[in-house]
Scaffold this active site. Sequence first.
Site, PDB file in Angstrom:
ATOM      1  N   SER A  45       0.828  -1.208   0.000  1.00  0.00           N
ATOM      2  CA  SER A  45       0.000   0.000   0.000  1.00  0.00           C
ATOM      3  C   SER A  45       0.861   1.255   0.000  1.00  0.00           C
ATOM      4  O   SER A  45       0.467   2.276  -0.561  1.00  0.00           O
ATOM      5  CB  SER A  45      -0.962   0.004   1.190  1.00  0.00           C
ATOM      6  OG  SER A  45      -0.271  -0.124   2.411  1.00  0.00           O
ATOM      7  N   GLU A  46       2.064   1.195   0.631  1.00  0.00           N
ATOM      8  CA  GLU A  46       3.013   2.314   0.528  1.00  0.00           C
ATOM      9  C   GLU A  46       4.449   1.815   0.585  1.00  0.00           C
ATOM     10  O   GLU A  46       4.754   0.804   1.225  1.00  0.00           O
ATOM     11  CB  GLU A  46       2.826   3.345   1.644  1.00  0.00           C
ATOM     12  CG  GLU A  46       1.797   4.421   1.361  1.00  0.00           C
ATOM     13  CD  GLU A  46       0.465   4.119   1.987  1.00  0.00           C
ATOM     14  OE1 GLU A  46      -0.479   4.902   1.784  1.00  0.00           O
ATOM     15  OE2 GLU A  46       0.347   3.089   2.666  1.00  0.00           O
ATOM     16  N   THR A  47       5.304   2.580  -0.082  1.00  0.00           N
ATOM     17  CA  THR A  47       6.754   2.448   0.036  1.00  0.00           C
ATOM     18  C   THR A  47       7.298   3.820   0.400  1.00  0.00           C
ATOM     19  O   THR A  47       6.901   4.832  -0.190  1.00  0.00           O
ATOM     20  CB  THR A  47       7.386   1.955  -1.277  1.00  0.00           C
ATOM     21  OG1 THR A  47       6.937   0.619  -1.544  1.00  0.00           O
ATOM     22  CG2 THR A  47       8.906   1.953  -1.197  1.00  0.00           C
ATOM     23  N   PHE A 209      -8.655   2.023   1.030  1.00  0.00           N
ATOM     24  CA  PHE A 209      -7.615   2.928   0.517  1.00  0.00           C
ATOM     25  C   PHE A 209      -7.696   2.981  -1.004  1.00  0.00           C
ATOM     26  O   PHE A 209      -6.703   2.849  -1.703  1.00  0.00           O
ATOM     27  CB  PHE A 209      -6.246   2.430   1.001  1.00  0.00           C
ATOM     28  CG  PHE A 209      -5.067   3.303   0.625  1.00  0.00           C
ATOM     29  CD1 PHE A 209      -5.182   4.675   0.517  1.00  0.00           C
ATOM     30  CD2 PHE A 209      -3.832   2.728   0.386  1.00  0.00           C
ATOM     31  CE1 PHE A 209      -4.100   5.463   0.159  1.00  0.00           C
ATOM     32  CE2 PHE A 209      -2.732   3.499   0.029  1.00  0.00           C
ATOM     33  CZ  PHE A 209      -2.865   4.870  -0.090  1.00  0.00           C
TER      34      PHE A 209
END
Length: 278
Positions: A45-47, A209
């Site tokens: 979902s995030e880096t 999200f």
Amino acid sequence: MIDEVTRVAAFCAGEKGGNPAGVWIGSTWPEAAQMQAVAAQVNYSETVFAVRADNGWRVRYFSPESEVPFCGHATIALGAVLALQQGDGVFPLTTNHVSITVQGTRTADGVAASLQSPPTSSAPVPQTLIDEALVLFGYTAADLDPRLAPALANGGAGHLIIPLNSRAALAAMRYDLDAGRMLMLREGFATIALVHAGSAQRFHARNPFASGGVYEDPATGAAAAALAGYLRDADWPHGGAIDIVQGEDMGVPCHLHVDIGPEPGSSVQVSGSARLIG
């Protein structure tokens, strides 16, 4: 670049669960398009991308589809990696918009981290937007918790918070990804936080999200900060801290702890454990 990414599960529930994040640390900035491509390849979902700057780190966060202003679980993951590389400490971070800190601590069981969030804020939600969100998720006004009104809240990123009156209603959450993406992008929401208060200090949460191309986030530190700030604004009897259980309905149990100071609008501290993946 993809080979330089460390994969970390943040906000683990013991040895299980945790929301995976990519962590890239370098000496110079890649092009934004490169960071976006790496985030899409990592497909978490995030880096988070971090480069040394002055006495701290300049950081940027990317979902598979776009750059986001702040990400709590990726910040926890970064704090864990920095602690493993440099030893326990408090690491100053500068995002695109604000300066924060993350503390990383090595433990007998792995690594723990605590982030000091950006300032928090909350505001009422227009009724038309509440109605639209209820339709999106298949809820009605009867599913809302009468003790807590829906709210627009921010703890580094914008979130719509919808308190539900039962754990069963939370478990039944379903929505159309494209419709959710359109709503969240139009309103500038990082996520929509669906929450249920099991007690005054223990919440269950689910966080669609769609704005980042992700159906659901198993642990959302930025939304936890926003929720905590909202509870303080609403005079909810939080007793100075809350625990949030998230990811259960995905089979990815996560645990977030938030310490809430008394000053309206001030930052909150979001804590959790982390473990390396692979």
